[in-house]
Enzyme design. Structure first.
Site, PDB file in Angstrom:
ATOM      1  N   THR A 132       0.814  -1.213   0.000  1.00 39.63           N
ATOM      2  CA  THR A 132       0.000   0.000   0.000  1.00 39.63           C
ATOM      3  C   THR A 132       0.848   1.263   0.000  1.00 39.63           C
ATOM      4  OG1 THR A 132      -1.513   1.247   1.411  1.00 39.63           O
ATOM      5  CG2 THR A 132      -0.102  -0.300   2.530  1.00 39.63           C
ATOM      6  N   ASP A 133       0.258   2.358  -0.466  1.00 36.28           N
ATOM      7  CA  ASP A 133       0.951   3.652  -0.401  1.00 36.28           C
ATOM      8  C   ASP A 133       1.046   4.173   1.031  1.00 36.28           C
ATOM      9  OD1 ASP A 133      -1.740   4.334  -0.011  1.00 36.28           O
ATOM     10  OD2 ASP A 133      -1.836   5.781  -1.654  1.00 36.28           O
ATOM     11  N   GLU A 134       0.249   3.595   1.956  1.00 33.20           N
ATOM     12  CA  GLU A 134       0.233   4.127   3.328  1.00 33.20           C
ATOM     13  C   GLU A 134       1.568   3.941   4.039  1.00 33.20           C
ATOM     14  OE1 GLU A 134      -3.156   3.545   5.744  1.00 33.20           O
ATOM     15  OE2 GLU A 134      -4.544   3.632   4.065  1.00 33.20           O
ATOM     16  N   TYR A 158      -1.832  -0.368  11.144  1.00 32.27           N
ATOM     17  CA  TYR A 158      -1.986  -1.060   9.851  1.00 32.27           C
ATOM     18  C   TYR A 158      -0.790  -0.776   8.949  1.00 32.27           C
ATOM     19  CZ  TYR A 158      -3.273  -1.532   4.934  1.00 32.27           C
ATOM     20  OH  TYR A 158      -3.249  -1.823   3.592  1.00 32.27           O
ATOM     21  N   ALA A 160       2.105   0.446   9.590  1.00 34.82           N
ATOM     22  CA  ALA A 160       3.386  -0.017  10.143  1.00 34.82           C
ATOM     23  C   ALA A 160       3.551  -1.519   9.912  1.00 34.82           C
ATOM     24  CB  ALA A 160       3.463   0.301  11.636  1.00 34.82           C
ATOM     25  N   LYS A 162       2.178  -3.259   7.465  1.00 34.95           N
ATOM     26  CA  LYS A 162       2.433  -3.477   6.033  1.00 34.95           C
ATOM     27  C   LYS A 162       3.880  -3.094   5.694  1.00 34.95           C
ATOM     28  CE  LYS A 162       0.032  -4.544   3.086  1.00 34.95           C
ATOM     29  NZ  LYS A 162      -0.325  -5.887   2.521  1.00 34.95           N
ATOM     30  N   LYS A 197     -15.284   0.437   4.551  1.00 36.73           N
ATOM     31  CA  LYS A 197     -14.402   1.414   3.921  1.00 36.73           C
ATOM     32  C   LYS A 197     -15.245   2.558   3.340  1.00 36.73           C
ATOM     33  CE  LYS A 197     -10.956  -1.472   4.688  1.00 36.73           C
ATOM     34  NZ  LYS A 197     -10.492  -2.500   3.777  1.00 36.73           N
ATOM     35  N   LEU A 198     -14.605   3.713   3.116  1.00 41.05           N
ATOM     36  CA  LEU A 198     -15.362   4.940   2.836  1.00 41.05           C
ATOM     37  C   LEU A 198     -16.445   4.794   1.752  1.00 41.05           C
ATOM     38  CD1 LEU A 198     -15.618   8.058   3.392  1.00 41.05           C
ATOM     39  CD2 LEU A 198     -14.163   8.361   1.393  1.00 41.05           C
ATOM     40  N   ARG A 222      -7.133  11.323  -0.853  1.00 49.84           N
ATOM     41  CA  ARG A 222      -6.706   9.985  -1.247  1.00 49.84           C
ATOM     42  C   ARG A 222      -6.625   9.953  -2.772  1.00 49.84           C
ATOM     43  NH1 ARG A 222      -5.762  10.234   3.328  1.00 49.84           N
ATOM     44  NH2 ARG A 222      -6.266   8.824   5.051  1.00 49.84           N
ATOM     45  N   PRO A 300      -7.882   8.990  14.870  1.00 50.44           N
ATOM     46  CA  PRO A 300      -6.605   9.355  15.514  1.00 50.44           C
ATOM     47  C   PRO A 300      -5.433   9.149  14.549  1.00 50.44           C
ATOM     48  CG  PRO A 300      -7.880   7.859  16.909  1.00 50.44           C
ATOM     49  CD  PRO A 300      -8.589   7.920  15.582  1.00 50.44           C
TER      50      PRO A 300
HETATM   51  P1  NAD Z   1      -9.660  -7.242   2.475  1.00 52.11           P
HETATM   52  O1  NAD Z   1      -9.628  -6.952   3.929  1.00 52.11           O
HETATM   53  O2  NAD Z   1     -10.899  -6.965   1.707  1.00 52.11           O
HETATM   54  O3  NAD Z   1      -9.264  -8.756   2.201  1.00 52.11           O
HETATM   55  C1  NAD Z   1      -8.230  -9.411   2.885  1.00 52.11           C
HETATM   56  C2  NAD Z   1      -8.425 -10.902   2.694  1.00 52.11           C
HETATM   57  O4  NAD Z   1      -7.334 -11.577   3.358  1.00 52.11           O
HETATM   58  C3  NAD Z   1      -9.721 -11.435   3.310  1.00 52.11           C
HETATM   59  O5  NAD Z   1     -10.343 -12.306   2.398  1.00 52.11           O
HETATM   60  C4  NAD Z   1      -9.241 -12.208   4.543  1.00 52.11           C
HETATM   61  O6  NAD Z   1     -10.082 -13.300   4.879  1.00 52.11           O
HETATM   62  C5  NAD Z   1      -7.866 -12.657   4.102  1.00 52.11           C
HETATM   63  N1  NAD Z   1      -6.969 -12.930   5.235  1.00 52.11           N
HETATM   64  C6  NAD Z   1      -6.780 -12.157   6.348  1.00 52.11           C
HETATM   65  N2  NAD Z   1      -5.876 -12.736   7.157  1.00 52.11           N
HETATM   66  C7  NAD Z   1      -5.480 -13.868   6.547  1.00 52.11           C
HETATM   67  C8  NAD Z   1      -4.549 -14.889   6.870  1.00 52.11           C
HETATM   68  N3  NAD Z   1      -3.864 -14.861   8.020  1.00 52.11           N
HETATM   69  N4  NAD Z   1      -4.379 -15.932   6.017  1.00 52.11           N
HETATM   70  C9  NAD Z   1      -5.083 -15.979   4.856  1.00 52.11           C
HETATM   71  N5  NAD Z   1      -5.983 -15.055   4.507  1.00 52.11           N
HETATM   72  C10 NAD Z   1      -6.176 -14.007   5.335  1.00 52.11           C
HETATM   73  O7  NAD Z   1      -8.436  -6.416   1.866  1.00 52.11           O
HETATM   74  P2  NAD Z   1      -8.252  -5.788   0.417  1.00 52.11           P
HETATM   75  O8  NAD Z   1      -8.771  -4.404   0.435  1.00 52.11           O
HETATM   76  O9  NAD Z   1      -8.738  -6.753  -0.591  1.00 52.11           O
HETATM   77  O10 NAD Z   1      -6.656  -5.701   0.362  1.00 52.11           O
HETATM   78  C11 NAD Z   1      -5.892  -6.783  -0.146  1.00 52.11           C
HETATM   79  C12 NAD Z   1      -4.415  -6.405  -0.063  1.00 52.11           C
HETATM   80  O11 NAD Z   1      -4.181  -5.205  -0.803  1.00 52.11           O
HETATM   81  C13 NAD Z   1      -3.951  -6.110   1.373  1.00 52.11           C
HETATM   82  O12 NAD Z   1      -2.654  -6.620   1.510  1.00 52.11           O
HETATM   83  C14 NAD Z   1      -3.934  -4.584   1.453  1.00 52.11           C
HETATM   84  O13 NAD Z   1      -2.953  -4.144   2.356  1.00 52.11           O
HETATM   85  C15 NAD Z   1      -3.562  -4.224   0.032  1.00 52.11           C
HETATM   86  N6  NAD Z   1      -4.047  -2.928  -0.457  1.00 52.11           N
HETATM   87  C16 NAD Z   1      -5.351  -2.564  -0.330  1.00 52.11           C
HETATM   88  C17 NAD Z   1      -5.800  -1.350  -0.859  1.00 52.11           C
HETATM   89  C18 NAD Z   1      -7.244  -0.917  -0.759  1.00 52.11           C
HETATM   90  O14 NAD Z   1      -7.560   0.231  -1.104  1.00 52.11           O
HETATM   91  N7  NAD Z   1      -8.166  -1.760  -0.328  1.00 52.11           N
HETATM   92  C19 NAD Z   1      -4.893  -0.499  -1.498  1.00 52.11           C
HETATM   93  C20 NAD Z   1      -3.546  -0.891  -1.596  1.00 52.11           C
HETATM   94  C21 NAD Z   1      -3.150  -2.117  -1.088  1.00 52.11           C
HETATM   95  O1  DAU Z   2      -4.173   3.952   0.526  1.00 47.48           O
HETATM   96  C1  DAU Z   2      -4.390   2.566   0.439  1.00 47.48           C
HETATM   97  C2  DAU Z   2      -5.214   2.115   1.631  1.00 47.48           C
HETATM   98  O2  DAU Z   2      -6.541   2.575   1.393  1.00 47.48           O
HETATM   99  C3  DAU Z   2      -5.191   0.616   1.844  1.00 47.48           C
HETATM  100  O3  DAU Z   2      -3.885   0.218   2.161  1.00 47.48           O
HETATM  101  C4  DAU Z   2      -6.143   0.216   2.972  1.00 47.48           C
HETATM  102  O4  DAU Z   2      -6.191  -1.189   3.088  1.00 47.48           O
HETATM  103  C5  DAU Z   2      -7.524   0.748   2.625  1.00 47.48           C
HETATM  104  O5  DAU Z   2      -8.429   0.456   3.667  1.00 47.48           O
HETATM  105  C6  DAU Z   2      -7.475   2.256   2.391  1.00 47.48           C
HETATM  106  O6  DAU Z   2      -7.146   2.953   3.610  1.00 47.48           O
HETATM  107  P1  DAU Z   2      -7.891   4.322   4.017  1.00 47.48           P
HETATM  108  O7  DAU Z   2      -7.766   4.521   5.464  1.00 47.48           O
HETATM  109  O8  DAU Z   2      -7.473   5.429   3.114  1.00 47.48           O
HETATM  110  O9  DAU Z   2      -9.396   3.909   3.576  1.00 47.48           O
HETATM  111  P2  DAU Z   2     -10.814   4.115   4.272  1.00 47.48           P
HETATM  112  O10 DAU Z   2     -11.841   3.733   3.266  1.00 47.48           O
HETATM  113  O11 DAU Z   2     -10.892   3.520   5.624  1.00 47.48           O
HETATM  114  O12 DAU Z   2     -10.866   5.711   4.441  1.00 47.48           O
HETATM  115  C7  DAU Z   2     -10.699   6.577   3.323  1.00 47.48           C
HETATM  116  C8  DAU Z   2     -10.761   7.998   3.847  1.00 47.48           C
HETATM  117  O13 DAU Z   2     -12.095   8.277   4.295  1.00 47.48           O
HETATM  118  C9  DAU Z   2      -9.859   8.243   5.048  1.00 47.48           C
HETATM  119  O14 DAU Z   2      -9.318   9.549   4.957  1.00 47.48           O
HETATM  120  C10 DAU Z   2     -10.803   8.149   6.244  1.00 47.48           C
HETATM  121  C11 DAU Z   2     -12.126   8.646   5.689  1.00 47.48           C
HETATM  122  N1  DAU Z   2     -13.352   8.051   6.270  1.00 47.48           N
HETATM  123  C12 DAU Z   2     -13.425   6.692   6.350  1.00 47.48           C
HETATM  124  C13 DAU Z   2     -14.542   6.097   6.909  1.00 47.48           C
HETATM  125  C14 DAU Z   2     -14.635   4.594   7.019  1.00 47.48           C
HETATM  126  C15 DAU Z   2     -14.392   8.855   6.682  1.00 47.48           C
HETATM  127  O15 DAU Z   2     -14.322  10.107   6.571  1.00 47.48           O
HETATM  128  N2  DAU Z   2     -15.496   8.260   7.229  1.00 47.48           N
HETATM  129  C16 DAU Z   2     -15.623   6.926   7.381  1.00 47.48           C
HETATM  130  O16 DAU Z   2     -16.652   6.450   7.923  1.00 47.48           O
END
Ligand code: NAD
Ligand code: DAU
Length: 363
Positions: A132-134, A158, A160, A162, A197-198, A222, A300
Site C-alpha cells: 500500500t501507499d500508506e 496497519y 506499520a 504493512k 471502507k469509505l 486519497r 486518531p
Molecule cells: P480485504 O480486507 O478486503 O481482504 C483481505 C483478505 O485476506 C480477506 O479475504 C481475509 O479473509 C484474508 N486474510 C486475512 N488474514 C489472513 C490470513 N492470516 N491468512 C489468509 N488469509 C487471510 O483487503 P483488500 O482491500 O482486498 O486488500 C488486499 C491487499 O491489498 C492487502 O494486503 C492490502 O494491504 C492491500 N491494499 C489494499 C488497498 C485498498 O484500497 N483496499 C490499497 C492498496 C493495497
Molecule cells: O491507501 C491505500 C489504503 O486505502 C489501503 O492500504 C487500505 O487497506 C484501505 O483500507 C485504504 O485505507 P484508508 O484509510 O485510506 O481507507 P478508508 O476507506 O478507511 O478511508 C478513506 C478515507 O475516508 C480516510 O481519509 C478516512 C475517511 N473516512 C473513512 C470512513 C470509514 C471517513 O471520513 N469516514 C468513514 O466512515
C-alpha cells in the site's frame, strides 16, 4: 498454475475473477475467511475446474508448504492481510499477527519450495507482494507524490505492519535471492468492497437512509484507483516486472473525502432518488442524499494526503489505468444497486457490532 492468498477479500477476489476470465492457467486460492473474506465474492467460479479454493492461514507453514508441494505454482500473489486502518487502531494485534508474522511464515515456506526447484523454474518463479501507499506516511498539500524511493514513515498500526512486511519481502530478495516483486498501490474502489471502507459505507448507509459519517473536516486526500485497474497492474508486474523491484500503482485521481461523498450522493440522486419517507432524517426540506452527511470525530493520527507517482510502472512496463474516476465510480455505485443481496448478506451481526464500536463515540 499460481497461488493467490487473500483471494476471498475485495481486491483478491477481483483479481481471481479477472484472471479466470482472461487466462487458462489454474488458480489455487488460499484465504482464512476472516470477517473480510467472503466466498460469495467467488461464487461465479463455482464448478470452474481452473479455480481451487482452500480455507487456511498464510501463517500456517505446514499447510502452505503442502499446497506448494502439491500444486507447484510458478508464482505466489500475496493479498492476504488485515486491511482496515480503523480496526488497527481499535485492535492492532491481528495486524501484527497476519501482516508481519503471517507474511514471514509465508515467505519461509515459499523460500523452501523455491530453493528446491530446478534452475529454469527457479529463475521463472515470482513472489508478488501486494502492498500500500500508506507505508510512505502522509504528504503535505504541495509535496510531490510518493515515488518508489520515498522514505517509509507509516503512521497507523496497519501501515506499520504493512511496512514491516515490505521490508521482510525485500530482505528475502537481498539475502536469499528470492525473486520478489512488490506493488504499493493507492486507495481502491469497485465491486465487492467491504462496507467498512469509505465508498461502500457511504453507498450502503445512504441507501438505508442512515447518516454519512465524514471524519474531521473531510479535506483529507486519497488517490483513487478502480480495482480492475489494480488487478491489471498486478498482472503486468507479474509478467514483466524485474525481480527485487518495487512498483507504485495509482490512478492519478487525488480527491478530498468530502468530494468523494458528494459524488456518491449525486450519483445516487440520479440513479436511485431518495424516497420522500427518508428525506427527513437530517433536513426535511432536502431530497438529496447529501442531506445525510454528518461530520464526526476524526480518526486518531489521520493521514492528511496520499498521492502516487505512477510513472515508473508506465515507463518501464507500459501500464496505465483504463478507467477515469468518473467512469469507475459510476460502475461502482451501479454495482451496489444491482447487488443488494450481496450487501444484505454482509451486513451481519459482526458487521453491526463493528459499526457500533467505531461510530458510537464519534458523534
Ligand atoms: P480485504 O480486507 O478486503 O481482504 C483481505 C483478505 O485476506 C480477506 O479475504 C481475509 O479473509 C484474508 N486474510 C486475512 N488474514 C489472513 C490470513 N492470516 N491468512 C489468509 N488469509 C487471510 O483487503 P483488500 O482491500 O482486498 O486488500 C488486499 C491487499 O491489498 C492487502 O494486503 C492490502 O494491504 C492491500 N491494499 C489494499 C488497498 C485498498 O484500497 N483496499 C490499497 C492498496 C493495497
Ligand atoms: O491507501 C491505500 C489504503 O486505502 C489501503 O492500504 C487500505 O487497506 C484501505 O483500507 C485504504 O485505507 P484508508 O484509510 O485510506 O481507507 P478508508 O476507506 O478507511 O478511508 C478513506 C478515507 O475516508 C480516510 O481519509 C478516512 C475517511 N473516512 C473513512 C470512513 C470509514 C471517513 O471520513 N469516514 C468513514 O466512515
Amino acid at each position: 498454475m499460481i497461488l493467490v492468498t487473500g483471494s476471498a477479500g475485495f481486491i483478491g477476489a477481483n483479481f481471481v475473477l479477472n484472471w479466470c476470465a482472461q487466462r487458462d492457467e489454474t488458480v489455487v486460492s488460499l484465504d482464512k475467511l476472516t470477517y473480510a473474506g467472503n466466498l460469495e465474492n467467488l461464487a461465479t467460479l463455482k464448478g470452474n475446474p481452473r479455480h481451487l479454493f482452500v480455507q487456511g492461514d498464510i501463517g500456517d507453514a505446514e499447510l502452505v508448504a503442502g499446497l506448494l508441494a502439491q500444486y507447484r505454482p510458478r508464482a505466489v500473489v500475496n493479498f492476504a492481510a488485515e486491511s482496515h486502518v480503523d480496526r488497527s487502531i481499535h485492535g492492532p494485534e491481528d495486524f501484527i499477527q497476519t501482516n508481519i508474522v503471517g507474511t514471514f511464515h509465508l515467505l519461509e515456506a515459499v523460500r523452501s519450495y523455491w530453493s528446491g526447484l530446478a534452475d529454469t523454474e527457479k529463475a521463472d518463479f515470482r513472489f508478488l507482494h501486494v502492498s500500500t501507499d500508506e507505508v510512505y506516511g502522509s504528504l503535505a498539500k504541495d509535496e510531490p507524490a510518493f515515488s518508489e524511493t520515498h522514505r517509509y514513515e507509516p503512521n497507523s498500526p496497519y501501515s506499520a505492519s504493512k511496512a514491516a512486511s515490505d521490508h521482510l519481502v525485500r530482505a528475502y530478495h537481498h539475502t536469499y535471492g528470492l525473486p520478489v516483486l512488490t506493488t504499493n498501490c493507492s486507495n481502491n474502489y469497485g465491486p465487492y468492497h467491504f462496507p467498512e471502507k469509505l465508498i461502500p459505507l457511504m453507498i450502503v448507509n445512504a441507501l438505508a437512509g442512515r447518516k454519512l459519517p465524514v471524519y474531521g473536516d473531510g479535506q483529507q486526500i486519497r488517490d483513487w484507483l478502480y480495482v480492475v485497474d489494480h488487478c491489471s497492474a498486478i498482472r503486468c508486474v507479474l509478467e514483466k516486472g524485474r525481480p527485487g523491484e518495487v512498483y507504485n500503482v495509482g490512478g492519478w485521481n487525488e480527491k478530498a473525502n468530502l468530494d468523494i461523498v458528494h459524488t456518491v450522493c449525486d450519483l445516487l440522486d440520479e440513479l436511485r432518488p431518495l424516497p420522500a419517507s427518508q428525506s427527513s432524517i437530517l433536513d426535511p426540506q432536502s431530497s438529496s442524499y447529501r442531506s445525510l452527511i454528518t461530520f464526526v470525530a476524526d480518526r486518531p493520527g489521520h493521514d492528511r494526503r496520499y498521492a502516487i507517482d505512477a510513472r515508473k510502472i508506465e515507463r518501464e512496463l507500459g501500464w496505465k489505468p483504463a478507467e477515469t474516476f468518473e467512469t469507475g465510480i459510476r460502475k461502482t455505485v451501479q454495482w451496489y444497486l444491482d447487488n443488494q443481496d450481496w450487501v444484505n448478506n454482509v451486513l451481519s451481526g459482526n458487521y453491526r457490532q463493528w459499526i457500533e464500536k467505531n461510530y458510537s463515540e464519534r458523534a
